[in-house]
Scaffold this active site. Structure first.
Site, PDB file in Angstrom:
ATOM      1  CE  LYS A 175     107.377  76.127 -15.526  1.00  0.00           C
ATOM      2  NZ  LYS A 175     106.032  76.339 -14.969  1.00  0.00           N
ATOM      3  CG  ASP A 219     101.953  76.326  -9.929  1.00  0.00           C
ATOM      4  OD1 ASP A 219     103.129  76.181  -9.559  1.00  0.00           O
ATOM      5  OD2 ASP A 219     101.210  77.227  -9.506  1.00  0.00           O
ATOM      6  CG  HIS A 274     110.255  73.359 -11.557  1.00  0.00           C
ATOM      7  ND1 HIS A 274     111.216  73.736 -12.455  1.00  0.00           N
ATOM      8  CD2 HIS A 274     109.260  74.257 -11.665  1.00  0.00           C
ATOM      9  CE1 HIS A 274     110.813  74.837 -13.073  1.00  0.00           C
ATOM     10  NE2 HIS A 274     109.632  75.173 -12.604  1.00  0.00           N
TER      11      HIS A 274
HETATM   12  P1  IMP Z   1     106.604  86.569  -7.122  1.00  0.00           P
HETATM   13  O1  IMP Z   1     107.189  85.873  -8.287  1.00  0.00           O
HETATM   14  O2  IMP Z   1     106.901  85.898  -5.800  1.00  0.00           O
HETATM   15  O3  IMP Z   1     106.929  88.035  -7.108  1.00  0.00           O
HETATM   16  O4  IMP Z   1     104.996  86.503  -7.248  1.00  0.00           O
HETATM   17  C1  IMP Z   1     104.304  87.166  -8.294  1.00  0.00           C
HETATM   18  C2  IMP Z   1     103.141  86.324  -8.778  1.00  0.00           C
HETATM   19  O5  IMP Z   1     103.637  85.181  -9.448  1.00  0.00           O
HETATM   20  C3  IMP Z   1     102.235  85.799  -7.666  1.00  0.00           C
HETATM   21  O6  IMP Z   1     100.900  85.737  -8.174  1.00  0.00           O
HETATM   22  C4  IMP Z   1     102.740  84.395  -7.431  1.00  0.00           C
HETATM   23  O7  IMP Z   1     101.745  83.537  -6.891  1.00  0.00           O
HETATM   24  C5  IMP Z   1     103.098  83.999  -8.858  1.00  0.00           C
HETATM   25  N1  IMP Z   1     104.144  82.974  -8.939  1.00  0.00           N
HETATM   26  C6  IMP Z   1     105.461  83.127  -8.773  1.00  0.00           C
HETATM   27  N2  IMP Z   1     106.112  81.968  -8.962  1.00  0.00           N
HETATM   28  C7  IMP Z   1     105.181  81.063  -9.274  1.00  0.00           C
HETATM   29  C8  IMP Z   1     105.252  79.668  -9.640  1.00  0.00           C
HETATM   30  O8  IMP Z   1     106.318  79.044  -9.710  1.00  0.00           O
HETATM   31  N3  IMP Z   1     104.057  79.093  -9.912  1.00  0.00           N
HETATM   32  C9  IMP Z   1     102.880  79.763  -9.877  1.00  0.00           C
HETATM   33  N4  IMP Z   1     102.779  81.052  -9.567  1.00  0.00           N
HETATM   34  C10 IMP Z   1     103.915  81.703  -9.263  1.00  0.00           C
END
Ligand code: IMP
Length: 425
Positions: A16, A13, A41
């Site tokens: 990008k 976040d 994004h």
């Molecule tokens: P997952 O990628 O859904 O398995 O989540 C794993 C961790 O990554 C969690 O803490 C999510 O909140 C974080 N996360 C996954 N994608 C993003 C993103 O695009 N931005 C911020 N945090 C993310």
């Protein structure tokens, strides 16, 4: 410098989408190299806000080829919806390509993601529930179903049947979920997706990228999430299941490291994090809440409020090291415009000692306290500034401090969500 990589340097976040959109103007190809629709994004074009989860942000330019690389995990239903939304807003989406080697997210991945999180209770990762982790588990366990498998009926049915039996066993017996999944229903649904997406699918997407590199075309490798969410270099286990760092760009797009000329780290002027896990510079109370409101810090994918904190120089140094950053793009500087005083974390205190290197063991990290240097805020509106020279002196000093901590050159500063609110240095 034909091939550049764009990476997030914090917990995702960082903005990008906006930077990729800006750089895409001069690109021939943009390749998304990891993650899936856990990413969001945001790109603001005049009055319209676009939230892209899978399609590379270069899609707004007709002459830029946008590739969903082999390293991405794809939720086909979400992808089709994204294509339809873009088409409805007048974008042709003719320039999209999907690697046949990309892995597919199935309903059982989403169910497993939710079931695991529920079971973990206190130790929850706080995932986006999009099935990302379970899909990568299947990939690395060599049980995954790739885009190419959709076009081979026999293989698709065989692989799917195995996966459905295995996941139903786990969901029902281990996670007590009382779930039903029908192989035939999934095949029906996904065969429809296969037809709709066929024209975009390319075999050997790495050849496509390699050809562009060989012709000296400008190629941008677009990372999702951020360095601190990297499964190897982040705050494990509170991470995502792929490698957003620059090394992941080679693997997830299929090119060798010698082609890469620049690694651009996107850095938010403060830090945010969604989900659980340690966050040393988190600001409790009103100051943190004010930053969240002013910065619109709510997840683009899940709408969850983001935790807000001061700039963390230890995280910055770590990101600089593991990515080999050459340039920085600083975003959301304007969100700090009202601050009278700003804290910058320059090191951590661990068991009474000052440490400069980021501890990737979260148990050590949990015991670290930030050592801050206080800098004066500029208390001036920066949102209309177009030239670096016109920034308030104190804002310049703040930026120089960030660049010093990163040991990289700042080439872009974003001062608002709109395309034009950018300062090139
Ligand atoms: P997952 O990628 O859904 O398995 O989540 C794993 C961790 O990554 C969690 O803490 C999510 O909140 C974080 N996360 C996954 N994608 C993003 C993103 O695009 N931005 C911020 N945090 C993310």
């Amino acid at each position: 410098m034909p091939v550049s990589v764009i990476v997030g340097t914090q917990w995702g976040d960082e903005g990008k989408g906006k930077i990729t959109d800006l750089l895409s103007r001069d690109m021939d190809m943009v390749v998304r190299y990891q993650g899936g629709n856990n990413a969001g994004h945001t790109v603001v074009i005049k009055d319209a806000t676009f939230k892209l989860h899978l399609i590379p942000s270069g899609i707004f330019y007709n002459n830029v080829m946008c590739v969903i690389g082999n390293g991405v995990v794809v939720d086909l239903g979400v992808l089709i919806q994204e294509i339809e939304t873009l088409k409805a807003k007048g974008f042709a989406v003719e320039n999209l390509r999907i690697s046949s080697q990309a892995h597919i997210i199935f309903p059982y991945h989403r169910l497993m993601d939710k079931a695991q999180e529920k079971k973990l209770e206190a130790g929850r990762i706080g995932t986006t529930s999009r099935g990302i982790g379970p899909c990568y588990v299947d990939k690395y366990n060599r049980r995954g179903i790739r885009v190419s498998d959709l076009y081979n009926e026999k293989i698709f049915r065989e692989k799917l049947a195995w996966n459905v039996i295995e996941k139903l066993f786990m969901l029902n017996k281990f996670y007590n979920m009382k779930t039903e999944l029908s192989v035939d229903e999934i095949i029906n649904e996904y065969s429809g997706y296969a037809v709709a997406l066929k024209k975009y699918v390319v075999d050997e997407s790495s050849t496509l990228v390699d050809e562009a590199v060989a012709k000296n075309k400008n190629v941008l490798l677009e990372g999702a999430q951020g360095t601190m969410l990297d499964v190897d270099h982040g705050t494990y286990p509170f991470v995502t299941s792929s490698n957003p760092t620059a090394g992941g760009a080679c693997v997830g797009s299929g090119i060798g490291p010698k082609a890469i000329g620049a690694v651009i780290g996107v850095v938010k002027a403060y830090v945010t994090r969604v989900g659980s896990g340690p966050f040393p510079t988190e600001i409790p109370g009103k100051v943190g809440e004010d930053l969240r409101e002013k910065g619109g810090e709510y997840g683009a994918t899940t709408g969850r409020p983001r935790r807000c904190g001061w700039f963390d120089g230890v995280v910055m140094r770590h990101a600089s090291k593991v990515n080999g950053l050459t340039h920085l793009a600083v975003t959301k500087l304007d969100v700090l415009d009202d601050q009278e005083k700003i804290q910058v974390c320059v090191a951590y205190e661990y068991k009474g000692k000052r440490i400069n290197d980021f501890p990737t063991d979260i148990h050590r990290l949990a015991e670290c306290k930030p050592i801050y240097e206080e800098v004066p805020g500029w208390q001036q509106d920066t949102t209309k500034i177009k030239e670096y020279a016109d920034l308030p002196q104190k804002a310049k000093e703040y930026l120089e401090k960030l660049a010093g901590l990163a040991n990289a050159k700042i080439s872009l500063v974003s001062v608002g969500a709109e395309r034009g609110q950018i300062i090139r240095i």
